[in-house]
Design an enzyme around this catalytic site. Structure first.
Site, PDB file in Angstrom:
ATOM      1  N   ASP A 179     -34.056 -20.739  51.162  1.00 34.91           N
ATOM      2  CA  ASP A 179     -33.838 -20.642  49.720  1.00 34.91           C
ATOM      3  C   ASP A 179     -33.584 -22.026  49.122  1.00 34.91           C
ATOM      4  O   ASP A 179     -34.194 -22.997  49.546  1.00 34.91           O
ATOM      5  CB  ASP A 179     -32.645 -19.697  49.473  1.00 34.91           C
ATOM      6  CG  ASP A 179     -32.754 -18.911  48.183  1.00 34.91           C
ATOM      7  OD1 ASP A 179     -32.571 -19.514  47.112  1.00 34.91           O
ATOM      8  OD2 ASP A 179     -33.014 -17.696  48.244  1.00 34.91           O
TER       9      ASP A 179
ATOM     10  N   HIS B  82     -29.067 -20.264  43.472  1.00 36.61           N
ATOM     11  CA  HIS B  82     -29.790 -19.075  43.922  1.00 36.61           C
ATOM     12  C   HIS B  82     -29.459 -18.728  45.374  1.00 36.61           C
ATOM     13  O   HIS B  82     -29.099 -17.587  45.704  1.00 36.61           O
ATOM     14  CB  HIS B  82     -31.290 -19.315  43.744  1.00 36.61           C
ATOM     15  CG  HIS B  82     -32.145 -18.114  43.918  1.00 36.61           C
ATOM     16  ND1 HIS B  82     -32.651 -17.733  45.141  1.00 36.61           N
ATOM     17  CD2 HIS B  82     -32.617 -17.214  43.027  1.00 36.61           C
ATOM     18  CE1 HIS B  82     -33.391 -16.638  44.998  1.00 36.61           C
ATOM     19  NE2 HIS B  82     -33.398 -16.304  43.716  1.00 36.61           N
TER      20      HIS B  82
ATOM     21  N   ASN C  49     -40.374 -10.203  40.903  1.00 31.65           N
ATOM     22  CA  ASN C  49     -39.969  -9.769  39.565  1.00 31.65           C
ATOM     23  C   ASN C  49     -41.106  -9.998  38.577  1.00 31.65           C
ATOM     24  O   ASN C  49     -41.856 -10.964  38.698  1.00 31.65           O
ATOM     25  CB  ASN C  49     -38.763 -10.573  39.071  1.00 31.65           C
ATOM     26  CG  ASN C  49     -37.593 -10.542  40.025  1.00 31.65           C
ATOM     27  OD1 ASN C  49     -37.427  -9.604  40.793  1.00 31.65           O
ATOM     28  ND2 ASN C  49     -36.788 -11.593  39.975  1.00 31.65           N
TER      29      ASN C  49
ATOM     30  N   SER D  38     -34.625 -10.563  44.170  1.00 31.69           N
ATOM     31  CA  SER D  38     -34.028 -11.608  45.006  1.00 31.69           C
ATOM     32  C   SER D  38     -32.702 -11.160  45.590  1.00 31.69           C
ATOM     33  O   SER D  38     -32.318 -11.574  46.684  1.00 31.69           O
ATOM     34  CB  SER D  38     -33.750 -12.866  44.179  1.00 31.69           C
ATOM     35  OG  SER D  38     -34.797 -13.765  44.195  1.00 31.69           O
TER      36      SER D  38
END
Length: 432
Positions: A83, A117, A209, A283
């Protein structure tokens, strides 16, 4: 507030699955998240005190975390978070983050997160079970941070993700979480995923998304969008998102035939550098499945990745159409059932439908031949897919008649023909 289910009964830049909605809960100013193409941008909505964080973690109740923790808390399992990095100094992650690697900035160990994130993903997996703050679903698991996303929450080339996956496998990860993706396929990443599968690692990814475009009007649906890659690679647990405390699919979730499982995706409280915030997106559904895999692997350390995957999909709480469907996959991940229900051991990942190539029974990457060293070869362009790779492993070819049977059939045909000719000749003589 509605009761939970159990209480009732290739673009030029690929995006990390961006935060569709972000709300600051406390702490330092919230970083502004870029809006990459094909993903939603960050929007600030409200401020909530830190001492409210535990009460806001509705997903722990929905997934019956306290019941699951009677059987496993994730001890001894390392989960790689590929990530934006992970803030190892966050109070909710103190002692939970191992030294990792930074593939964006040379010399880093992944324990820094300029975006937030990856820290949010890590907290949902393994946040400490303290009196306050974010608690993860597998609070005793360890996080291995692998930074592949830049300061804009993006990666330019899937090769960096492929390198991250391989590094995670080689450095002890038993579960890999990929809360990122894009539209195009990648031979290098596909080969890296096969590398993980062949080395008994469970891989989880988000389905993606929709962009920040307004929701469609009543009675209309969003345009068809393919599940992000790498989630749609056979063998990966592709996770879509659900609305808070309902069985409804989150309107921003991308779904399709590759969807495998569903998990809570909205109104989630997550850790971020300097504090906490509220997030939504697939996520953040994916790490709840990664955490469940960690719980299972901790309870049965010798269990194969293939059986772990089988356990997660066969014990899921069915949603939508009976059985697997394109919206919810097999249904809502169920940690308690995954830890308690009897499930048969399997030798092969049931999601990996690629033709076997001789390495631990897992399929070859699309357009890529695996060499003896595990390196990928082949020049298929990103976004393409090799033809004829995917097969139905349980379809048997029609049985070919035995040679002797064919011989008897031919002989019989000749005899019948001769007999008919003789009869016709005799009849002609009598007529005369």
């Amino acid at each position: 507030m509605s009761l939970s289910r159990h209480q009732r009964g290739a673009a030029p830049k690929f995006a990390g699955a961006a935060l569709a909605t972000v709300a600051a809960l406390a702490g330092a100013p919230v970083p502004v998240l870029a809006t990459p193409s094909g993903a939603g941008g960050g929007v600030l909505t409200s401020v909530v005190r830190r001492d409210q964080v535990r009460d806001e973690q509705w997903q722990l109740g929905e997934l019956r975390a306290t019941h699951a923790w009677r059987h496993s808390t994730g001890d001894g399992v390392t989960v790689a978070v590929v990530d934006s990095g992970v803030d190892a100094g966050h109070p909710d992650l103190t002692g939970q983050v191992l030294p990792g690697i930074d593939l964006v900035t040379s010399g880093g160990d992944g324990r820094n997160d300029p975006v937030g994130h990856g820290t949010t993903v890590a907290g949902l997996i393994a946040g400490r079970n303290d009196d306050d703050g974010v608690t993860g679903l597998a609070p005793h698991a360890k996080i291995l941070p692998v930074r592949v996303l830049d300061a804009e929450n993006r990666y330019d080339d899937a090769l960096i993700v492929a390198k991250g996956v391989r590094w995670a496998v080689d450095n002890g990860a038993r579960v890999i979480n990929l809360s990122l993706g894009g539209s195009g396929t990648s031979p290098a990443l596909a080969a890296a995923l096969d590398y993980a599968f062949a080395r008994d690692v469970v891989v989880v990814a988000c389905t993606g998304n929709y962009s920040a475009d307004p929701a469609p009007a009543a009675g209309q649906s969003r345009p068809a969008t393919e599940v992000w890659y790498p989630a749609r690679e056979p063998g990966v647990l592709a996770v879509t998102g659900l609305e808070r405390e309902t069985e409804s699919l989150w309107s921003g979730s991308i779904t399709g035939s590759s969807t495998v499982l569903s998990a809570p995706a909205t109104g989630l409280v997550g850790a971020r550098p300097g504090g906490t915030w509220k997030v939504q997106g697939t996520s953040f559904a994916a790490p709840l499945v990664s955490a469940t895999a960690a719980l299972v692997r901790a309870r049965w350390p010798e269990m194969s990745a293939a059986t772990v995957v089988t356990r997660l999909i066969t014990t899921a709480s069915d949603l939508g159409a009976v059985g697997r469907d394109d919206r919810y996959g097999y249904g809502l991940v169920d940690p308690v059932a995954a830890l308690t229900v009897g499930v048969s051991t399997v030798e092969r990942n049931p999601l990996d439908t690629n033709a076997p190539h001789g390495v631990a029974g897992f399929g070859a990457a699309p357009g890529v031949a695996a060499t003896a060293t595990g390196e990928a070869t082949g020049n298929e362009p990103v976004g393409g897919r090799a033809q004829g790779v995917h097969t139905d492993l349980y379809t048997q070819p029609a049985a070919e008649p035995e040679r002797s049977q064919r011989g008897w059939a031919i002989a019989f045909g000749i005899v019948v023909t001769l007999f008919a000719a003789a009869a016709a000749f005799t009849l002609r003589r009598r007529v005369r």
